[in-house]
Design an enzyme around this catalytic site. Structure first.
Site, mmCIF file in Angstrom:
data_model
loop_
_atom_site.group_PDB
_atom_site.id
_atom_site.type_symbol
_atom_site.label_atom_id
_atom_site.label_comp_id
_atom_site.label_asym_id
_atom_site.label_seq_id
_atom_site.Cartn_x
_atom_site.Cartn_y
_atom_site.Cartn_z
ATOM 1 N N SER A 129 -1.309 3.453 -0.238
ATOM 2 C CA SER A 129 -2.532 4.083 -0.739
ATOM 3 C C SER A 129 -2.552 5.584 -0.504
ATOM 4 C CB SER A 129 -3.769 3.424 -0.120
ATOM 5 O OG SER A 129 -3.725 3.478 1.288
ATOM 6 N N GLU A 130 -2.073 6.055 0.657
ATOM 7 C CA GLU A 130 -1.967 7.495 0.911
ATOM 8 C C GLU A 130 -0.724 7.807 1.724
ATOM 9 O OE1 GLU A 130 -6.337 7.308 -0.060
ATOM 10 O OE2 GLU A 130 -5.095 6.160 1.328
ATOM 11 N N THR A 131 -0.157 8.974 1.459
ATOM 12 C CA THR A 131 0.933 9.526 2.258
ATOM 13 C C THR A 131 0.493 10.890 2.769
ATOM 14 O OG1 THR A 131 2.661 8.358 1.035
ATOM 15 C CG2 THR A 131 3.329 10.324 2.238
#
Length: 326
Positions: free
Chosen positions: A50-52
Protein backbone atom coordinates in the site's frame (compact mmCIF):
# COMPACT_ATOMS: atom_id res chain seq x y z
CA UNK A 1 23.49 -6.81 -15.68
CA UNK A 2 21.88 -3.48 -14.81
CA UNK A 3 23.30 -1.38 -17.69
CA UNK A 4 24.30 1.46 -15.38
CA UNK A 5 21.07 1.50 -13.42
CA UNK A 6 21.02 2.55 -9.79
CA UNK A 7 20.70 -0.20 -7.20
CA UNK A 8 18.22 0.36 -4.39
CA UNK A 9 18.31 -1.69 -1.20
CA UNK A 10 14.72 -2.39 -0.20
CA UNK A 11 12.98 -3.97 2.76
CA UNK A 12 9.47 -5.11 3.46
CA UNK A 13 8.46 -4.45 7.05
CA UNK A 14 5.24 -5.76 8.57
CA UNK A 15 4.06 -2.90 10.79
CA UNK A 16 1.76 -2.96 13.83
CA UNK A 17 2.45 -6.62 14.53
CA UNK A 18 4.96 -8.98 16.14
CA UNK A 19 4.27 -11.71 13.59
CA UNK A 20 5.69 -11.95 10.06
CA UNK A 21 3.14 -11.82 7.24
CA UNK A 22 0.63 -10.07 9.48
CA UNK A 23 -0.06 -6.39 10.12
CA UNK A 24 0.52 -3.94 7.28
CA UNK A 25 3.48 -4.49 4.94
CA UNK A 26 5.43 -1.38 3.97
CA UNK A 27 8.33 -0.93 1.62
CA UNK A 28 11.35 0.90 3.06
CA UNK A 29 14.19 2.33 0.99
CA UNK A 30 17.13 4.03 2.76
CA UNK A 31 19.71 6.34 1.10
CA UNK A 32 17.07 7.37 -1.45
CA UNK A 33 18.64 10.77 -2.22
CA UNK A 34 19.62 9.83 -5.78
CA UNK A 35 16.17 8.57 -6.70
CA UNK A 36 13.86 10.99 -8.49
CA UNK A 37 10.10 10.80 -8.01
CA UNK A 38 9.55 8.78 -11.19
CA UNK A 39 11.95 6.12 -9.92
CA UNK A 40 10.38 6.12 -6.47
CA UNK A 41 6.96 5.67 -8.02
CA UNK A 42 8.25 2.77 -10.13
CA UNK A 43 9.74 1.07 -7.06
CA UNK A 44 6.48 1.50 -5.12
CA UNK A 45 4.56 0.01 -8.02
CA UNK A 46 6.99 -2.91 -8.24
CA UNK A 47 6.78 -3.67 -4.52
CA UNK A 48 2.99 -3.39 -4.79
CA UNK A 49 2.31 -2.80 -1.10
CA UNK A 50 0.00 0.00 0.00
CA UNK A 51 2.87 2.43 0.72
CA UNK A 52 6.64 2.53 0.35
CA UNK A 53 8.71 5.03 2.37
CA UNK A 54 11.86 6.59 0.93
CA UNK A 55 14.35 7.95 3.46
CA UNK A 56 16.84 10.63 2.46
CA UNK A 57 18.90 13.35 4.12
CA UNK A 58 17.22 16.40 5.63
CA UNK A 59 18.55 19.75 6.76
CA UNK A 60 15.74 20.10 9.30
CA UNK A 61 15.32 16.58 10.73
CA UNK A 62 17.06 13.25 11.16
CA UNK A 63 15.39 11.92 8.00
CA UNK A 64 13.30 13.18 5.13
CA UNK A 65 10.54 10.65 4.37
CA UNK A 66 8.41 10.53 1.24
CA UNK A 67 5.62 8.01 0.73
CA UNK A 68 4.33 6.45 -2.47
CA UNK A 69 1.41 4.11 -3.07
CA UNK A 70 1.58 2.00 -6.23
CA UNK A 71 -0.10 4.89 -8.09
CA UNK A 72 0.79 8.20 -6.41
CA UNK A 73 2.66 10.08 -3.70
CA UNK A 74 0.82 10.69 -0.40
CA UNK A 75 1.78 13.25 2.23
CA UNK A 76 1.96 10.94 5.24
CA UNK A 77 1.71 7.24 6.08
CA UNK A 78 1.65 5.88 9.61
CA UNK A 79 2.50 2.23 9.03
CA UNK A 80 5.32 3.04 6.57
CA UNK A 81 6.78 5.43 9.15
CA UNK A 82 6.61 2.75 11.83
CA UNK A 83 8.19 0.31 9.37
CA UNK A 84 11.01 2.75 8.61
CA UNK A 85 11.72 3.27 12.30
CA UNK A 86 11.76 -0.47 12.96
CA UNK A 87 14.14 -1.07 10.04
CA UNK A 88 16.35 1.87 11.04
CA UNK A 89 16.60 0.52 14.58
CA UNK A 90 17.33 -3.03 13.41
CA UNK A 91 20.14 -1.86 11.07
CA UNK A 92 21.75 0.46 13.64
CA UNK A 93 20.70 3.64 11.88
CA UNK A 94 18.56 4.74 14.83
CA UNK A 95 19.25 4.18 18.52
CA UNK A 96 16.47 4.04 21.15
CA UNK A 97 15.27 7.53 21.97
CA UNK A 98 13.62 10.41 20.16
CA UNK A 99 14.26 11.72 16.66
CA UNK A 100 12.52 13.79 13.99
CA UNK A 101 11.32 13.17 10.45
CA UNK A 102 10.58 15.72 7.76
CA UNK A 103 7.40 14.92 5.79
CA UNK A 104 5.14 16.78 3.39
CA UNK A 105 2.99 17.81 6.38
CA UNK A 106 5.96 19.16 8.34
CA UNK A 107 8.57 17.96 10.82
CA UNK A 108 7.19 15.31 13.18
CA UNK A 109 8.59 13.71 16.31
CA UNK A 110 9.28 9.97 16.44
CA UNK A 111 10.58 7.61 19.10
CA UNK A 112 12.02 4.13 19.42
CA UNK A 113 11.64 2.49 22.82
CA UNK A 114 14.19 -0.01 24.12
CA UNK A 115 11.79 -2.91 23.41
CA UNK A 116 11.53 -1.87 19.76
CA UNK A 117 8.16 -0.13 20.00
CA UNK A 118 8.06 2.70 17.45
CA UNK A 119 6.01 5.88 17.92
CA UNK A 120 5.26 8.78 15.64
CA UNK A 121 3.66 12.11 16.51
CA UNK A 122 1.11 13.02 13.89
CA UNK A 123 0.02 16.41 12.62
CA UNK A 124 -2.28 18.59 14.74
CA UNK A 125 -5.81 17.15 14.42
CA UNK A 126 -8.52 18.86 12.40
CA UNK A 127 -12.10 17.59 12.49
CA UNK A 128 -15.20 18.70 10.62
CA UNK A 129 -18.66 17.21 10.57
CA UNK A 130 -20.09 16.45 7.14
CA UNK A 131 -23.67 16.41 5.91
CA UNK A 132 -24.05 13.10 4.10
CA UNK A 133 -27.12 10.96 3.57
CA UNK A 134 -26.79 7.70 5.48
CA UNK A 135 -28.37 5.84 2.58
CA UNK A 136 -25.48 6.90 0.33
CA UNK A 137 -22.85 5.95 2.89
CA UNK A 138 -24.49 2.57 3.51
CA UNK A 139 -24.70 1.90 -0.23
CA UNK A 140 -21.02 2.76 -0.75
CA UNK A 141 -19.89 0.54 2.13
CA UNK A 142 -22.33 -2.28 1.46
CA UNK A 143 -23.85 -2.20 4.96
CA UNK A 144 -27.33 -1.81 6.41
CA UNK A 145 -28.35 1.81 6.84
CA UNK A 146 -29.94 1.02 10.24
CA UNK A 147 -26.53 -0.11 11.55
CA UNK A 148 -25.13 3.35 10.75
CA UNK A 149 -28.10 5.34 12.03
CA UNK A 150 -28.05 3.44 15.32
CA UNK A 151 -24.70 4.97 16.21
CA UNK A 152 -25.12 8.25 14.35
CA UNK A 153 -27.27 9.84 17.05
CA UNK A 154 -24.22 9.93 19.34
CA UNK A 155 -21.28 9.96 16.93
CA UNK A 156 -21.67 11.93 13.70
CA UNK A 157 -20.09 11.39 10.33
CA UNK A 158 -16.98 13.55 10.22
CA UNK A 159 -13.72 14.01 8.35
CA UNK A 160 -10.80 13.77 10.75
CA UNK A 161 -7.17 14.38 9.85
CA UNK A 162 -3.84 14.08 11.64
CA UNK A 163 -1.94 14.43 8.37
CA UNK A 164 -4.32 12.64 6.01
CA UNK A 165 -8.10 13.21 6.06
CA UNK A 166 -10.45 10.26 6.53
CA UNK A 167 -14.22 10.09 6.62
CA UNK A 168 -14.86 8.41 9.99
CA UNK A 169 -17.95 6.19 9.97
CA UNK A 170 -19.10 4.46 13.19
CA UNK A 171 -21.27 1.35 12.93
CA UNK A 172 -23.01 -0.83 15.50
CA UNK A 173 -21.51 -4.33 15.56
CA UNK A 174 -18.44 -6.28 14.49
CA UNK A 175 -20.58 -8.35 12.14
CA UNK A 176 -21.52 -5.11 10.38
CA UNK A 177 -17.85 -4.29 9.83
CA UNK A 178 -16.98 -7.81 8.71
CA UNK A 179 -20.03 -8.10 6.48
CA UNK A 180 -19.36 -4.85 4.61
CA UNK A 181 -19.29 -5.27 0.83
CA UNK A 182 -17.73 -2.01 -0.33
CA UNK A 183 -18.38 -0.56 -3.77
CA UNK A 184 -14.97 0.97 -4.51
CA UNK A 185 -16.22 3.36 -7.19
CA UNK A 186 -18.88 4.76 -4.86
CA UNK A 187 -16.40 5.00 -1.97
CA UNK A 188 -13.99 6.94 -4.17
CA UNK A 189 -16.77 9.33 -5.23
CA UNK A 190 -17.92 9.82 -1.64
CA UNK A 191 -14.37 10.40 -0.36
CA UNK A 192 -13.65 12.91 -3.12
CA UNK A 193 -16.87 14.76 -2.32
CA UNK A 194 -15.79 15.39 1.30
CA UNK A 195 -12.07 15.87 0.46
CA UNK A 196 -10.99 12.69 2.23
CA UNK A 197 -8.29 10.18 1.36
CA UNK A 198 -10.57 7.28 2.26
CA UNK A 199 -13.24 5.94 4.61
CA UNK A 200 -12.54 4.43 8.04
CA UNK A 201 -15.40 2.19 9.20
CA UNK A 202 -15.26 1.14 12.85
CA UNK A 203 -17.15 -0.40 15.75
CA UNK A 204 -16.54 -0.59 19.49
CA UNK A 205 -17.52 -4.28 19.25
CA UNK A 206 -13.89 -5.45 19.08
CA UNK A 207 -12.40 -8.94 19.05
CA UNK A 208 -9.91 -8.47 21.89
CA UNK A 209 -11.00 -7.45 25.38
CA UNK A 210 -8.30 -4.77 25.63
CA UNK A 211 -9.05 -3.25 22.20
CA UNK A 212 -10.96 0.00 21.92
CA UNK A 213 -12.37 -0.50 18.44
CA UNK A 214 -12.21 -2.62 15.31
CA UNK A 215 -11.87 -0.90 11.96
CA UNK A 216 -11.50 -1.27 8.21
CA UNK A 217 -10.13 1.42 5.89
CA UNK A 218 -10.89 1.84 2.19
CA UNK A 219 -8.97 4.30 -0.01
CA UNK A 220 -9.41 3.25 -3.65
CA UNK A 221 -8.76 6.80 -4.88
CA UNK A 222 -5.21 6.55 -3.48
CA UNK A 223 -4.67 3.14 -5.06
CA UNK A 224 -5.39 1.24 -1.82
CA UNK A 225 -8.77 -0.55 -2.02
CA UNK A 226 -8.44 -1.85 1.55
CA UNK A 227 -5.49 -1.12 3.81
CA UNK A 228 -4.77 -3.85 6.38
CA UNK A 229 -3.71 -1.74 9.42
CA UNK A 230 -3.66 2.04 9.06
CA UNK A 231 -1.68 4.32 11.38
CA UNK A 232 -2.91 7.66 10.03
CA UNK A 233 -6.56 6.54 10.00
CA UNK A 234 -6.23 5.15 13.54
CA UNK A 235 -4.75 8.45 14.73
CA UNK A 236 -7.54 10.36 13.01
CA UNK A 237 -10.11 8.04 14.60
CA UNK A 238 -8.54 8.53 18.02
CA UNK A 239 -8.80 12.31 17.67
CA UNK A 240 -12.39 11.92 16.48
CA UNK A 241 -13.35 9.78 19.50
CA UNK A 242 -11.88 12.30 21.91
CA UNK A 243 -13.49 15.22 20.07
CA UNK A 244 -17.01 13.77 20.24
CA UNK A 245 -16.82 12.43 23.79
CA UNK A 246 -17.20 8.80 22.82
CA UNK A 247 -16.41 7.59 26.34
CA UNK A 248 -18.46 9.96 28.50
CA UNK A 249 -21.02 11.54 26.24
CA UNK A 250 -19.44 14.99 26.45
CA UNK A 251 -16.07 16.64 25.83
CA UNK A 252 -13.56 18.12 28.21
CA UNK A 253 -10.82 20.69 27.76
CA UNK A 254 -9.67 21.91 24.37
CA UNK A 255 -6.39 20.51 23.09
CA UNK A 256 -5.82 22.40 19.86
CA UNK A 257 -7.70 24.17 17.10
CA UNK A 258 -7.78 23.11 13.50
CA UNK A 259 -9.47 24.33 10.36
CA UNK A 260 -11.89 21.97 8.69
CA UNK A 261 -13.29 23.35 5.44
CA UNK A 262 -14.35 26.93 6.20
CA UNK A 263 -14.86 26.34 9.91
CA UNK A 264 -12.38 26.45 12.78
CA UNK A 265 -13.01 23.39 14.93
CA UNK A 266 -11.80 22.92 18.50
CA UNK A 267 -10.45 19.45 19.09
CA UNK A 268 -11.22 18.59 22.70
CA UNK A 269 -10.24 15.93 25.18
CA UNK A 270 -12.80 13.62 26.69
CA UNK A 271 -11.24 13.42 30.15
CA UNK A 272 -12.86 10.05 30.86
CA UNK A 273 -11.27 8.41 27.81
CA UNK A 274 -8.57 5.77 28.27
CA UNK A 275 -5.01 7.09 28.28
CA UNK A 276 -4.23 4.80 25.34
CA UNK A 277 -6.58 3.49 22.68
CA UNK A 278 -5.98 0.24 20.79
CA UNK A 279 -7.39 -0.01 17.28
CA UNK A 280 -7.74 -3.48 15.72
CA UNK A 281 -7.65 -3.86 11.96
CA UNK A 282 -6.73 -6.23 9.15
CA UNK A 283 -8.57 -9.38 10.21
CA UNK A 284 -10.82 -9.40 7.16
CA UNK A 285 -7.85 -9.37 4.78
CA UNK A 286 -5.89 -11.96 6.81
CA UNK A 287 -3.35 -9.36 8.03
CA UNK A 288 -4.36 -8.73 11.66
CA UNK A 289 -2.64 -5.98 13.60
CA UNK A 290 -3.12 -3.42 16.35
CA UNK A 291 -2.35 0.29 16.47
CA UNK A 292 -1.75 2.00 19.79
CA UNK A 293 -3.07 5.59 19.82
CA UNK A 294 -2.41 8.29 22.41
CA UNK A 295 -4.35 11.55 22.25
CA UNK A 296 -3.18 13.82 25.05
CA UNK A 297 -2.57 17.07 23.24
CA UNK A 298 -0.52 15.56 20.45
CA UNK A 299 -1.77 12.51 18.60
CA UNK A 300 0.75 9.65 18.64
CA UNK A 301 0.45 6.24 17.01
CA UNK A 302 2.73 3.34 17.82
CA UNK A 303 3.40 -0.34 17.62
CA UNK A 304 5.89 -3.04 16.79
CA UNK A 305 7.05 -4.27 13.42
CA UNK A 306 9.13 -7.03 11.89
CA UNK A 307 11.34 -7.03 8.79
CA UNK A 308 9.98 -9.82 6.58
CA UNK A 309 12.17 -9.42 3.49
CA UNK A 310 15.32 -7.66 2.29
CA UNK A 311 16.66 -7.38 -1.25
CA UNK A 312 17.90 -5.15 -4.02
CA UNK A 313 16.26 -3.64 -7.08
CA UNK A 314 18.01 -2.38 -10.20
CA UNK A 315 16.38 0.96 -10.98
CA UNK A 316 16.65 2.15 -14.62
CA UNK A 317 17.25 5.81 -15.35
CA UNK A 318 14.10 7.79 -16.04
CA UNK A 319 15.02 8.12 -19.73
CA UNK A 320 14.82 4.36 -20.26
CA UNK A 321 11.64 2.46 -21.02
CA UNK A 322 12.69 -0.69 -19.18
CA UNK A 323 10.76 -1.74 -16.11
CA UNK A 324 12.49 -2.32 -12.78
CA UNK A 325 14.44 -5.57 -12.83
CA UNK A 326 14.74 -7.46 -9.53
Amino acid sequence: MNNGALTASVRLVDAFTDEPLAGNPAGVVFEADELVDEQRQAIANELSVSETAFASESADADYRLQYFTPTQEVDLCGHATIGTLVAAHETGRLEPGTATIETNVGVLGVEIESDGTAWMTQDAPTIREVDLDYDRVAEALGVEVAALEGVGADLPLAVSSTGLPFLIVPITYLQDVGGAEPDMAKIETLADEVDATGIYLFTFDALEADSTAHGRMFAPGAGVPEDPVTGTASGAAGAYLRRFGAFSGDTGGTVTAGTGGDTSVAVSIDESAPTELVMEQGHYVDRPGRVRVRVDGDVRVGGHGIVSMTGELAVPSVTEDDIIEP
